[in-house]
Design a protein around this motif. Structure first.
Motif, mmCIF file in Angstrom:
data_model
loop_
_atom_site.group_PDB
_atom_site.id
_atom_site.type_symbol
_atom_site.label_atom_id
_atom_site.label_comp_id
_atom_site.label_asym_id
_atom_site.label_seq_id
_atom_site.Cartn_x
_atom_site.Cartn_y
_atom_site.Cartn_z
ATOM 1 N N VAL A 85 27.185 -132.824 52.636
ATOM 2 C CA VAL A 85 26.754 -132.699 51.239
ATOM 3 C C VAL A 85 26.992 -133.996 50.486
ATOM 4 C CG1 VAL A 85 27.135 -131.475 49.065
ATOM 5 C CG2 VAL A 85 27.168 -130.214 51.226
ATOM 6 N N LEU A 86 28.135 -134.625 50.723
ATOM 7 C CA LEU A 86 28.439 -135.903 50.073
ATOM 8 C C LEU A 86 27.395 -136.948 50.429
ATOM 9 C CD1 LEU A 86 30.538 -137.520 48.372
ATOM 10 C CD2 LEU A 86 31.603 -138.152 50.543
ATOM 11 N N GLY A 87 27.017 -137.016 51.698
ATOM 12 C CA GLY A 87 26.011 -137.986 52.123
ATOM 13 C C GLY A 87 24.655 -137.721 51.502
ATOM 14 N N ALA A 88 24.308 -136.443 51.364
ATOM 15 C CA ALA A 88 23.024 -136.100 50.750
ATOM 16 C C ALA A 88 22.962 -136.551 49.297
ATOM 17 C CB ALA A 88 22.794 -134.590 50.840
ATOM 18 N N ALA A 89 24.100 -136.484 48.606
ATOM 19 C CA ALA A 89 24.146 -136.898 47.198
ATOM 20 C C ALA A 89 24.258 -138.412 47.052
ATOM 21 C CB ALA A 89 25.312 -136.217 46.485
ATOM 22 N N GLU A 90 24.986 -139.054 47.964
ATOM 23 C CA GLU A 90 25.198 -140.494 47.841
ATOM 24 C C GLU A 90 24.080 -141.313 48.480
ATOM 25 O OE1 GLU A 90 29.041 -141.794 49.041
ATOM 26 O OE2 GLU A 90 30.025 -140.844 47.338
ATOM 27 N N GLY A 91 23.319 -140.696 49.385
ATOM 28 C CA GLY A 91 22.258 -141.414 50.073
ATOM 29 C C GLY A 91 21.280 -142.133 49.160
ATOM 30 N N PRO A 92 20.772 -141.456 48.125
ATOM 31 C CA PRO A 92 19.788 -142.106 47.266
ATOM 32 C C PRO A 92 20.400 -143.057 46.226
ATOM 33 C CG PRO A 92 19.627 -139.699 47.204
ATOM 34 C CD PRO A 92 20.939 -140.041 47.801
ATOM 35 N N ALA A 93 21.726 -143.027 46.050
ATOM 36 C CA ALA A 93 22.342 -143.680 44.891
ATOM 37 C C ALA A 93 22.056 -145.172 44.817
ATOM 38 C CB ALA A 93 23.863 -143.435 44.898
ATOM 39 N N PHE A 94 22.201 -145.880 45.923
ATOM 40 C CA PHE A 94 22.020 -147.329 45.896
ATOM 41 C C PHE A 94 20.585 -147.703 45.565
ATOM 42 C CE2 PHE A 94 21.836 -151.569 48.136
ATOM 43 C CZ PHE A 94 22.660 -152.223 47.241
ATOM 44 N N GLY A 95 19.623 -147.020 46.201
ATOM 45 C CA GLY A 95 18.216 -147.306 45.923
ATOM 46 C C GLY A 95 17.825 -146.971 44.500
ATOM 47 N N VAL A 96 18.269 -145.814 43.998
ATOM 48 C CA VAL A 96 17.928 -145.411 42.631
ATOM 49 C C VAL A 96 18.606 -146.335 41.617
ATOM 50 C CG1 VAL A 96 18.061 -143.556 40.921
ATOM 51 C CG2 VAL A 96 17.552 -143.013 43.303
ATOM 52 N N ALA A 97 19.843 -146.736 41.896
ATOM 53 C CA ALA A 97 20.546 -147.658 40.998
ATOM 54 C C ALA A 97 19.829 -149.007 40.932
ATOM 55 C CB ALA A 97 21.988 -147.850 41.457
ATOM 56 N N GLN A 98 19.372 -149.497 42.071
ATOM 57 C CA GLN A 98 18.625 -150.758 42.086
ATOM 58 C C GLN A 98 17.299 -150.601 41.336
ATOM 59 O OE1 GLN A 98 19.698 -153.578 42.966
ATOM 60 N NE2 GLN A 98 21.192 -153.383 44.607
ATOM 61 N N HIS A 99 16.638 -149.477 41.530
ATOM 62 C CA HIS A 99 15.393 -149.189 40.809
ATOM 63 C C HIS A 99 15.654 -149.192 39.301
ATOM 64 C CE1 HIS A 99 11.567 -147.573 39.739
ATOM 65 N NE2 HIS A 99 11.935 -146.295 39.651
ATOM 66 N N ALA A 100 16.779 -148.599 38.892
ATOM 67 C CA ALA A 100 17.135 -148.558 37.469
ATOM 68 C C ALA A 100 17.392 -149.961 36.931
ATOM 69 C CB ALA A 100 18.373 -147.683 37.271
ATOM 70 N N VAL A 101 18.094 -150.790 37.693
ATOM 71 C CA VAL A 101 18.375 -152.155 37.252
ATOM 72 C C VAL A 101 17.096 -152.982 37.161
ATOM 73 C CG1 VAL A 101 19.389 -154.342 38.035
ATOM 74 C CG2 VAL A 101 20.792 -152.304 37.929
ATOM 75 N N HIS A 102 16.196 -152.807 38.118
ATOM 76 C CA HIS A 102 14.938 -153.563 38.115
ATOM 77 C C HIS A 102 14.106 -153.285 36.868
ATOM 78 C CE1 HIS A 102 14.722 -154.532 42.715
ATOM 79 N NE2 HIS A 102 15.860 -154.905 42.152
ATOM 80 N N LYS A 103 14.332 -152.135 36.227
ATOM 81 C CA LYS A 103 13.616 -151.821 34.990
ATOM 82 C C LYS A 103 14.089 -152.664 33.810
ATOM 83 C CE LYS A 103 12.567 -146.951 36.011
ATOM 84 N NZ LYS A 103 12.683 -145.560 35.515
ATOM 85 N N TRP A 104 15.189 -153.393 33.999
ATOM 86 C CA TRP A 104 15.778 -154.158 32.899
ATOM 87 C C TRP A 104 15.633 -155.671 33.062
ATOM 88 C CZ3 TRP A 104 17.550 -152.178 28.394
ATOM 89 C CH2 TRP A 104 17.804 -150.809 28.348
ATOM 90 N N PHE A 105 15.088 -156.132 34.210
ATOM 91 C CA PHE A 105 15.003 -157.566 34.468
ATOM 92 C C PHE A 105 13.646 -157.929 35.058
ATOM 93 C CE2 PHE A 105 19.496 -156.495 34.642
ATOM 94 C CZ PHE A 105 20.085 -157.523 33.915
ATOM 95 N N ASP A 106 13.152 -159.131 34.702
ATOM 96 C CA ASP A 106 11.943 -159.652 35.322
ATOM 97 C C ASP A 106 12.206 -159.976 36.789
ATOM 98 O OD1 ASP A 106 10.168 -159.612 33.122
ATOM 99 O OD2 ASP A 106 11.120 -161.399 32.300
ATOM 100 N N ASP A 107 11.125 -160.067 37.576
ATOM 101 C CA ASP A 107 11.265 -160.272 39.014
ATOM 102 C C ASP A 107 12.087 -161.517 39.342
ATOM 103 O OD1 ASP A 107 10.420 -159.737 41.870
ATOM 104 O OD2 ASP A 107 9.583 -161.744 41.594
ATOM 105 N N ALA A 108 11.833 -162.630 38.668
ATOM 106 C CA ALA A 108 12.539 -163.881 38.976
ATOM 107 C C ALA A 108 14.019 -163.815 38.628
ATOM 108 C CB ALA A 108 11.881 -165.042 38.230
ATOM 109 N N ASP A 109 14.411 -162.849 37.780
ATOM 110 C CA ASP A 109 15.803 -162.744 37.324
ATOM 111 C C ASP A 109 16.559 -161.577 37.961
ATOM 112 O OD1 ASP A 109 15.467 -164.922 35.560
ATOM 113 O OD2 ASP A 109 14.565 -163.598 34.061
#
Length: 449
Positions: free
Chosen positions: A129-153
């Protein structure tokens, strides 16, 4: 002090009237979100590491063989990959703030069953269960950060998030090892669960989705690339040489990281003879090397990109060389004499292995239309995390087969890890070229219209 991008565009002017930090691309709120997500990644990896730190105590209490413990470690990744794809798809359609909140709460609750009268099956199911919840976290967190910065930054904030995974172990390993020694291994599981709930409460207030989004109508059109204006079948993105090269090199890197989490603490205690407390401290050393490497890579990549260097060199060749070096150091460690030299070479080799994640995230984000970035990054995480299923189990089999000579089992494990990392580095150098593949995807979509 965290750097800020030079170009900032105010997106929601109403924020100034409300007294909240304005939603500017690369602005102050962007870095507040980045820091919060760094803390999330620290908790995420402390959750992963706690089992490895408690491995000897758990095996002694329940009489587990090395293979059974390897099975528990691998169970964490049983649904890890599937959930990374599914939730990555959902992150393209729903608020990343809400998705991350739900994930953090689920994995905090998943830590609690082992606090009671646990056994092999309870710990196994808890890790699933822990793995199922933590599995997407890194990708979703990176997706969230990318919404705040231009590609070059994006290289620096992406590197910060990856660095946070190392900081989670650097800070967490000594603290959790002390908890295990002083209050028993269950107290360490309780601690990381409580910290996860506290983060969730703060995120509920502070968290926010970024302005660079397909559905944002008030964002400057200068922020939207031609690739972002089209729909590309996900299978075409996943069949590019860049995505394949990133996924395979990250698989190699995650193989090493999985062993670092699941088996290195036991290796230090059972094979090299260090105490549990000392092993907890020594376990942090590869992660410290990882932090230094990621700092250098993140700032180096961003400087190269701003200087006009192609992303093939900045996001393919350079990370590939680092992964290649990681494999070489790990492989050479099996020939070292003395605990000190073995530990030094493994520290460098395993520490450098995380370079593939940060570079791969940014490179895959560069070839993904913004409306499909969540599922592309989620699938990237899903693929490379398969190494987390395989590596701990293989290590357990090799150690068990060594019988009364665990040293030979660990030697085989690290030799295999070194070879895999070398191959992964060569694949990144050969295949990854985000600019080329982004242009090919855009041209192909234009021809089909």
């Amino acid at each position: 002090m965290l750097p800020t991008a030079p170009a900032q565009t105010l997106v929601h002017g109403r924020d100034r009237l409300s007294g909240r930090l304005p939603a500017t691309v690369g602005g102050a709120r962007a870095w507040v979100i980045t820091v919060m997500l760094m803390l999330l990644m620290m908790i995420n990896f402390a959750d992963k590491a706690v089992l490895g730190l408690a491995a000897t105590s758990i095996r002694e209490e329940f009489g587990l063989t090395a293979q059974q413990y390897g099975t528990i470690s691998s169970a964490f990744f049983l649904l890890f990959s599937v959930s990374a794809v599914v939730v990555g798809h959902l992150a393209d359609r729903f608020s990343t703030k809400k998705v991350l909140l739900v994930l953090a709460l689920i994995w905090s609750v998943a830590m609690l069953p082992v606090i009671g009268p646990a056994g092999f099956l309870v710990i196994l199911l808890s890790r699933v269960v822990l793995g199922a919840a933590e599995g997407p976290a890194f990708g979703v967190a990176q997706h969230a950060v990318h919404k705040w910065f231009d590609d070059a930054d994006r290289s620096v904030p992406t590197a910060w998030l990856t660095i946070a995974t190392s900081l989670g172990v650097i800070v967490g390993a000594p603290a959790l090892s002390w908890m295990i020694d002083a209050h028993g291994w269950r107290s360490a599981f309780l601690l990381v669960a409580v910290v996860g709930v506290v983060w969730s409460a703060v995120w509920l207030v502070v968290g926010r989705d970024g302005p660079i989004d397909l559905h944002a109508t008030d964002i400057s059109t200068q922020r939207v690339r031609p690739l972002d204006r089209i729909h590309v079948p996900v299978r075409k993105v996943l069949s590019t040489r860049t995505w394949i090269g990133c996924a395979l090199s990250a698989f190699a890197g995650y193989w090493a990281v999985s062993l670092l989490i699941a088996w290195v603490p036991a290796f230090l205690t059972d094979d090299l003879g260090y105490s549990k407390a000392t092993s907890g401290t020594l376990t942090a050393l590869p992660w410290i090397v990882g932090v230094i490497a990621l700092f250098a890579q993140g700032f180096g990549t961003q400087r190269l990109m701003r200087s006009g260097v192609s992303s093939r060199w900045a996001r393919g060749v350079m990370p590939g060389l680092i992964t290649l070096a990681a494999g070489a150091f790990t492989l050479v460690s099996i020939f070292a004499h003395g605990n000190g030299m073995t530990l030094a070479l493994l520290t460098i080799g395993l520490g450098l292995s995380g370079a593939a994640f940060a570079a791969g995230m940014v490179a895959c984000g560069e070839i993904a239309p913004v409306g499909q970035r969540g599922v592309v990054l989620g699938t990237f995480v899903a693929f490379y995390s398969l190494a987390g299923v395989i590596a701990p189990y293989v290590a357990g089999v090799l150690v068990d087969r060594a019988g009364d000579d665990p040293t030979s089992g660990y030697t085989a494990t690290f030799a295999l890890t070194g070879v895999i990392a070398i191959v992964g580095g060569l694949l990144a150098i050969t295949l990854v070229s985000p600019e080329r593949d982004a242009a090919l995807l855009t041209a192909a979509a234009g021809q089909s219209d």
